[in-house]
Design a protein around this motif. Structure first.
Motif, PDB file in Angstrom:
ATOM      1  N   TYR A  32      37.894  52.913  35.160  1.00 32.41           N
ATOM      2  CA  TYR A  32      38.665  51.696  34.929  1.00 32.41           C
ATOM      3  C   TYR A  32      37.899  50.444  35.326  1.00 32.41           C
ATOM      4  O   TYR A  32      37.013  50.466  36.175  1.00 32.41           O
ATOM      5  N   ASP A  99      42.192  47.738  35.961  1.00 34.14           N
ATOM      6  CA  ASP A  99      42.609  47.764  34.558  1.00 34.14           C
ATOM      7  C   ASP A  99      42.231  49.127  33.985  1.00 34.14           C
ATOM      8  O   ASP A  99      41.050  49.396  33.765  1.00 34.14           O
ATOM      9  N   SER A 101      42.370  50.323  31.169  1.00 32.84           N
ATOM     10  CA  SER A 101      41.745  50.367  29.843  1.00 32.84           C
ATOM     11  C   SER A 101      40.229  50.490  29.946  1.00 32.84           C
ATOM     12  O   SER A 101      39.568  50.923  29.006  1.00 32.84           O
ATOM     13  N   GLY A 104      38.522  45.382  31.259  1.00 29.85           N
ATOM     14  CA  GLY A 104      38.698  44.173  32.030  1.00 29.85           C
ATOM     15  C   GLY A 104      39.208  43.025  31.200  1.00 29.85           C
ATOM     16  O   GLY A 104      39.132  43.026  29.971  1.00 29.85           O
ATOM     17  N   SER A 105      39.744  42.025  31.866  1.00 29.70           N
ATOM     18  CA  SER A 105      40.336  40.888  31.175  1.00 29.70           C
ATOM     19  C   SER A 105      40.507  39.759  32.163  1.00 29.70           C
ATOM     20  O   SER A 105      40.565  39.967  33.379  1.00 29.70           O
ATOM     21  N   SER A 110      46.960  42.267  32.197  1.00 29.99           N
ATOM     22  CA  SER A 110      46.232  43.434  31.697  1.00 29.99           C
ATOM     23  C   SER A 110      45.965  44.467  32.772  1.00 29.99           C
ATOM     24  O   SER A 110      45.522  45.568  32.466  1.00 29.99           O
ATOM     25  N   TYR A 111      46.219  44.100  33.997  1.00 26.52           N
ATOM     26  CA  TYR A 111      45.876  44.975  35.114  1.00 26.52           C
ATOM     27  C   TYR A 111      47.080  45.804  35.546  1.00 26.52           C
ATOM     28  O   TYR A 111      48.215  45.333  35.544  1.00 26.52           O
ATOM     29  N   ASP A 112      46.776  47.021  35.927  1.00 31.03           N
ATOM     30  CA  ASP A 112      47.825  47.989  36.216  1.00 31.03           C
ATOM     31  C   ASP A 112      48.130  48.126  37.704  1.00 31.03           C
ATOM     32  O   ASP A 112      49.251  48.492  38.070  1.00 31.03           O
TER      33      ASP A 112
END
Length: 124
Positions: A32, A99, A101, A104-105, A110-112
């Protein structure tokens, strides 16, 4: 589940450097992306930097490019934020986030997972 614990904050003087660490546990860290955000008193949370799962790409807030560097050590399940030439306006609580996914962002949405933060105070 991912647990994130930040460390390395403190009180420093303007011009000093500081390195923040964020230790992760609970899932495969190397899968991640990680990000750093900060929130100053009375202000909204803002993006600082992000790094992809492999560490091959990093992204920064435009205003912080050249002073801050994000890096990660997947063998140690840790992401770092090196902060140089600190200014009083860098004073904030700094949070790391994961994140899932992997990419990254700059968007906090977008972060979990999020850590609890570490305080950085820069005196003039």
């Amino acid at each position: 589940q991912v647990q994130l614990v930040e460390s390395g904050g403190g009180l420093v003087q303007a011009g000093d450097s500081l390195r923040l660490s964020c230790a992760a546990s609970g899932r495969t860290f190397s899968s991640y992306a990680m990000g750093w955000f900060r929130q100053a008193p009375g202000k909204e949370r803002e993006f600082v930097a992000a790094i992809t799962w492999s560490g091959s790409s990093a992204y920064y807030a435009d205003s912080l490019k050249g002073r801050f560097t994000i890096s990660r050590d997947n063998a140690k399940n840790t992401v770092y934020l090196q902060m140089n030439s600190l200014k009083p306006e860098d004073t904030a609580v700094y949070y790391c986030a994961a994140d899932l996914s992997g990419y990254g962002s700059s968007s906090g949405g977008s972060y979990d997972y999020w850590g609890r933060g570490t305080q950085v105070t820069v005196s003039s």
